[in-house]
Scaffold this motif. Structure first.
Motif, PDB file in Angstrom:
ATOM      1  N   LEU A  17       0.819  -1.215   0.000  1.00  0.00           N
ATOM      2  CA  LEU A  17       0.000   0.000   0.000  1.00  0.00           C
ATOM      3  C   LEU A  17       0.853   1.265   0.000  1.00  0.00           C
ATOM      4  N   ALA A  18       2.134   1.129   0.358  1.00  0.00           N
ATOM      5  CA  ALA A  18       3.030   2.295   0.345  1.00  0.00           C
ATOM      6  C   ALA A  18       3.599   2.571  -1.042  1.00  0.00           C
ATOM      7  N   MET A  19       3.350   1.692  -2.013  1.00  0.00           N
ATOM      8  CA  MET A  19       3.894   1.857  -3.358  1.00  0.00           C
ATOM      9  C   MET A  19       3.026   2.799  -4.196  1.00  0.00           C
ATOM     10  N   PRO A  20       3.621   3.493  -5.180  1.00  0.00           N
ATOM     11  CA  PRO A  20       2.815   4.271  -6.127  1.00  0.00           C
ATOM     12  C   PRO A  20       2.232   3.358  -7.203  1.00  0.00           C
ATOM     13  N   GLU A  21       1.259   3.852  -7.929  1.00  0.00           N
ATOM     14  CA  GLU A  21       0.693   3.090  -9.041  1.00  0.00           C
ATOM     15  C   GLU A  21       1.634   3.136 -10.244  1.00  0.00           C
ATOM     16  N   SER A  22       1.503   2.154 -11.133  1.00  0.00           N
ATOM     17  CA  SER A  22       2.306   2.125 -12.347  1.00  0.00           C
ATOM     18  C   SER A  22       2.030   3.357 -13.209  1.00  0.00           C
ATOM     19  N   PRO A  23       3.078   4.089 -13.632  1.00  0.00           N
ATOM     20  CA  PRO A  23       2.843   5.285 -14.458  1.00  0.00           C
ATOM     21  C   PRO A  23       2.198   4.950 -15.799  1.00  0.00           C
ATOM     22  N   ARG A  24       2.497   3.775 -16.354  1.00  0.00           N
ATOM     23  CA  ARG A  24       1.903   3.394 -17.633  1.00  0.00           C
ATOM     24  C   ARG A  24       0.407   3.111 -17.481  1.00  0.00           C
ATOM     25  N   ALA A  40       0.817  10.335 -13.396  1.00  0.00           N
ATOM     26  CA  ALA A  40       1.896   9.560 -14.008  1.00  0.00           C
ATOM     27  C   ALA A  40       3.205  10.338 -13.982  1.00  0.00           C
ATOM     28  N   LYS A  41       3.135  11.633 -14.271  1.00  0.00           N
ATOM     29  CA  LYS A  41       4.345  12.472 -14.262  1.00  0.00           C
ATOM     30  C   LYS A  41       4.958  12.530 -12.862  1.00  0.00           C
ATOM     31  N   ARG A  42       4.134  12.615 -11.835  1.00  0.00           N
ATOM     32  CA  ARG A  42       4.654  12.663 -10.468  1.00  0.00           C
ATOM     33  C   ARG A  42       5.337  11.347 -10.086  1.00  0.00           C
ATOM     34  N   VAL A  43       4.774  10.227 -10.517  1.00  0.00           N
ATOM     35  CA  VAL A  43       5.403   8.933 -10.240  1.00  0.00           C
ATOM     36  C   VAL A  43       6.725   8.815 -10.997  1.00  0.00           C
ATOM     37  N   LEU A  44       6.741   9.240 -12.252  1.00  0.00           N
ATOM     38  CA  LEU A  44       7.964   9.169 -13.052  1.00  0.00           C
ATOM     39  C   LEU A  44       9.057  10.069 -12.491  1.00  0.00           C
ATOM     40  N   SER A  89      12.674   8.176 -11.679  1.00  0.00           N
ATOM     41  CA  SER A  89      13.658   8.422 -12.741  1.00  0.00           C
ATOM     42  C   SER A  89      14.889   9.099 -12.164  1.00  0.00           C
ATOM     43  N   ALA A  90      15.985   9.047 -12.922  1.00  0.00           N
ATOM     44  CA  ALA A  90      17.248   9.630 -12.466  1.00  0.00           C
ATOM     45  C   ALA A  90      17.215  11.156 -12.504  1.00  0.00           C
ATOM     46  N   SER A  91      16.361  11.722 -13.362  1.00  0.00           N
ATOM     47  CA  SER A  91      16.288  13.177 -13.484  1.00  0.00           C
ATOM     48  C   SER A  91      14.918  13.581 -14.016  1.00  0.00           C
ATOM     49  N   LYS A  92      14.609  14.866 -13.924  1.00  0.00           N
ATOM     50  CA  LYS A  92      13.338  15.384 -14.450  1.00  0.00           C
ATOM     51  C   LYS A  92      13.273  15.209 -15.961  1.00  0.00           C
ATOM     52  N   GLU A  93      14.434  15.383 -16.613  1.00  0.00           N
ATOM     53  CA  GLU A  93      14.466  15.239 -18.072  1.00  0.00           C
ATOM     54  C   GLU A  93      14.134  13.810 -18.488  1.00  0.00           C
ATOM     55  N   GLU A  94      14.713  12.825 -17.769  1.00  0.00           N
ATOM     56  CA  GLU A  94      14.425  11.422 -18.073  1.00  0.00           C
ATOM     57  C   GLU A  94      12.944  11.117 -17.825  1.00  0.00           C
ATOM     58  N   ARG A 138      10.384   9.674 -20.617  1.00  0.00           N
ATOM     59  CA  ARG A 138       9.612   8.444 -20.400  1.00  0.00           C
ATOM     60  C   ARG A 138       8.119   8.702 -20.553  1.00  0.00           C
ATOM     61  N   LEU A 139       7.661   9.836 -20.044  1.00  0.00           N
ATOM     62  CA  LEU A 139       6.234  10.175 -20.160  1.00  0.00           C
ATOM     63  C   LEU A 139       5.840  10.367 -21.614  1.00  0.00           C
ATOM     64  N   ASP A 140       6.698  11.039 -22.380  1.00  0.00           N
ATOM     65  CA  ASP A 140       6.392  11.259 -23.798  1.00  0.00           C
ATOM     66  C   ASP A 140       6.313   9.932 -24.558  1.00  0.00           C
ATOM     67  N   ASP A 141       7.243   9.015 -24.255  1.00  0.00           N
ATOM     68  CA  ASP A 141       7.221   7.697 -24.909  1.00  0.00           C
ATOM     69  C   ASP A 141       5.950   6.923 -24.561  1.00  0.00           C
ATOM     70  N   ILE A 142       5.548   6.994 -23.293  1.00  0.00           N
ATOM     71  CA  ILE A 142       4.349   6.263 -22.859  1.00  0.00           C
ATOM     72  C   ILE A 142       3.108   6.856 -23.504  1.00  0.00           C
ATOM     73  N   LYS A 143       3.038   8.186 -23.563  1.00  0.00           N
ATOM     74  CA  LYS A 143       1.874   8.829 -24.184  1.00  0.00           C
ATOM     75  C   LYS A 143       1.780   8.473 -25.664  1.00  0.00           C
ATOM     76  N   GLU A 144       2.936   8.422 -26.326  1.00  0.00           N
ATOM     77  CA  GLU A 144       2.943   8.060 -27.744  1.00  0.00           C
ATOM     78  C   GLU A 144       2.444   6.631 -27.945  1.00  0.00           C
ATOM     79  N   ALA A 145       2.904   5.719 -27.068  1.00  0.00           N
ATOM     80  CA  ALA A 145       2.464   4.323 -27.169  1.00  0.00           C
ATOM     81  C   ALA A 145       0.985   4.175 -26.871  1.00  0.00           C
TER      82      ALA A 145
END
Length: 528
Positions: A212-219, A230-234, A238-243, A247-254
């Motif tokens: 219950l302490a885990m976040p939901e899957s961003p995808r 999703a952006k808040r979880v990513l 992620s290693a950085s805001k840019e990454e 990742r969010l852009d790739d997921i939205k495209e998919a």
């Protein structure tokens, strides 16, 4: 004296310390600790399956003695949990699309908890079988959802490391099961097996509460149109805001959502609960999806058909056949099996992202072929000699340990890593559930037929058969499974659809990436 380069950079608005940075070697990307913690929690569902596999190897001896049942009933009791788990894995794909990945993990732990309690208090064989049915559903849920959640939350560079965790915890669970066998073996038979099985409720309830302490899957959040969440979880994983943004852009495209659309600005109404998945996956798949499905189902089939469950579930009987007569010595030997499996899988987690899936997989299966064939030789020699053959006994014990080590360093973890990362976003949950279904059916057949098989073709012949199946799997993997290391989940589909000609697709993909990178560098230089 002032540094002219530093002054020029200061004038242009760049900080002075960038002079030093220009000459520093590039730093390795850091692993995200929060993503690792979330992956560990999700993958702990695999402890439930591992514990059941390990504990049943010893508990079935006490059950047979207490309930006065025959070998066929023991085979059915031992193997049916794998068949029952089909119900859980089949339901988990749709459930995880409806209520999310996180709550599906919670549901897995809760169901297994009930099953463990029922097995622990079972008054007879029929009630015990019902308890295993309930526990099997919980195991099926966990097997399907933990690799899916981990693959979807893990950064690309750490995905192999993190998605191998389910197999890590399967091995930890097996080791705990073996230890439980040894710990409760001094109790009377009617109490020993009940404690062995019932104690499995403890990790299940701890898991259900901890998740219950885990976040939901961003995808999954993107599929529901919750782009802000999703952006808040990513950002956290992620290693950085840019990454995180990439990742969010790739997921939205998919997911078929415009990159410029932001949930915090424009409400998104696009939601998915798995509609049309079976049509795209089975009825009218694209060439790439068909190849992906064949690869995923094939790797799950061969993981179990190569006989690992026979080695693990019946290791006390194998050691007995090899000449170890003392019950305590047999249980201690099985603890050694669990220890070797656990060490090997921990080593594998660090190799997956360094050497890649393909090299590790092919090396692992080659080692399994060798160890299974040698185990068959050793057991055949012992079978055909009335007197003790010490070197053959030593060979059998060594080959059992080598077999579980080779399995755990490659085929074991890579099966779950590979099948969870190759499916497209929309098809991932249901595709992985199909792979788990094949895995559990094959495991059930292997574990429910081993005793009958070795009585029919000898125990040595059984392992020669498994060695032959492992050899077929090596050819299958070599021909049909491309390397996926370093690819984003949204990028992997391009490698599939060409079957054995996948290397050409890989070369085209590399060239496309280099072209895009070159264009990006050129644009940056023009701006500068």
């Amino acid at each position: 004296m002032a540094d002219p380069i530093a002054e020029d950079k200061a004038i242009s608005g760049q900080p002075k310390n960038t002079v030093i940075a220009d000459f520093d070697p590039p730093q390795k990307p850091k692993r995200n600790k929060f993503a690792i913690a979330c992956s560990i929690l999700a993958c702990m569902t695999s402890i439930l399956l591992g514990y059941d596999i390990g504990v049943m190897s010893g508990a079935n001896l006490f059950i047979q003695d207490d309930l006065k049942i025959n070998d066929v009933q023991i085979q059915i009791l031992t193997g049916t949990l794998n068949i029952y788990s089909l119900v859980g894995s089949g339901l988990a794909g749709r459930t995880s699309d409806w209520i999310g990945r996180r709550y599906t993990v919670v549901l897995s732990g809760a169901i297994f908890f009930v099953g463990a309690i029922l097995m622990g208090v079972a008054p007879g064989y029929g009630f015990l079988m019902f308890g295993r049915f309930v526990a099997g559903i919980g195991v099926g849920y966990g097997l399907m959802i933990s690799p899916v959640y981990t693959a979807e939350i893990a950064p690309t560079l750490s995905r192999g490391f993190l998605t191998s965790f389910p197999e890590v915890f399967v091995n930890i669970g097996i080791l705990l099961g073996y230890v439980s066998n040894y710990a409760f073996s001094k109790l009377p038979a009617h109490l020993a097996w009940r404690f062995m099985l019932g104690i499995g409720a403890l990790p299940a309830i701890i898991l259900a509460l901890g998740v219950l302490a885990m976040p939901e899957s961003p995808r999954w959040l993107v599929m529901q149109g919750r782009l802000g969440d999703a952006k808040r979880v990513l950002d956290k994983t992620s290693a950085s805001k840019e990454e995180a943004q990439l990742r969010l852009d790739d997921i939205k495209e998919a997911a078929g959502i415009a990159k410029e659309l932001d949930d915090d600005v424009v409400p998104v109404t696009k939601k998915s609960h798995g509609e049309g998945v079976w049509k795209d996956l089975i009825v009218h798949p694209t060439p790439a999806v068909r190849h992906i499905l064949i690869a995923a189902l094939g790797i799950h089939f061969f993981e179990q058909a190569s006989g690992i469950d026979s080695v693990v579930l019946y290791s006390p009987r194998i050691f007995q056949k090899a000449g170890i007569k003392s019950y305590d010595h047999k249980l201690l030997a099985t603890v050694g099996v669990g220890f070797v499996k656990t060490i090997a899988i921990l080593v594998a987690t660090f190799f997956l992202d360094r050497f890649g899936r393909r090299k590790l997989l092919l090396s692992s299966v080659a080692g399994m072929i060798f160890s299974l064939a040698c185990l068959g030789v050793g057991l055949t020699i012992i079978d055909n000699h009335k007197e003790t053959v010490p070197w053959a006994i030593a060979l059998c014990i060594t080959m059992v340990l080598l077999n579980v080590a080779f399995f755990s360093i490659g085929l074991g973890p890579i099966t779950w890593v590979y099948s969870s990362e190759i499916f497209p976003l929309k098809l991932r949950a249901q595709g992985v559930s199909m792979g788990v279904a094949v895995n559990r059916i094959t495991s059930g057949v292997i574990s429910m037929t081993f005793l009958s098989l070795y009585k029919a073709i000898t125990i040595g012949g059984s392992f020669f058969l498994y060695a032959g199946i492992a050899a077929l799997s090596w050819v299958f993997f070599y021909m049909l499974l491309p390397e996926t290391r370093g690819r984003t989940l949204e990028d992997i589909e391009v490698l599939f659809g060409k079957y054995h000609r996948w290397k050409k697709a890989n070369a085209v993909l590399k060239q496309t990436k280099q072209t895009k990178q070159g264009d990006g560098d050129e644009n940056k230089s023009q701006v500068n």
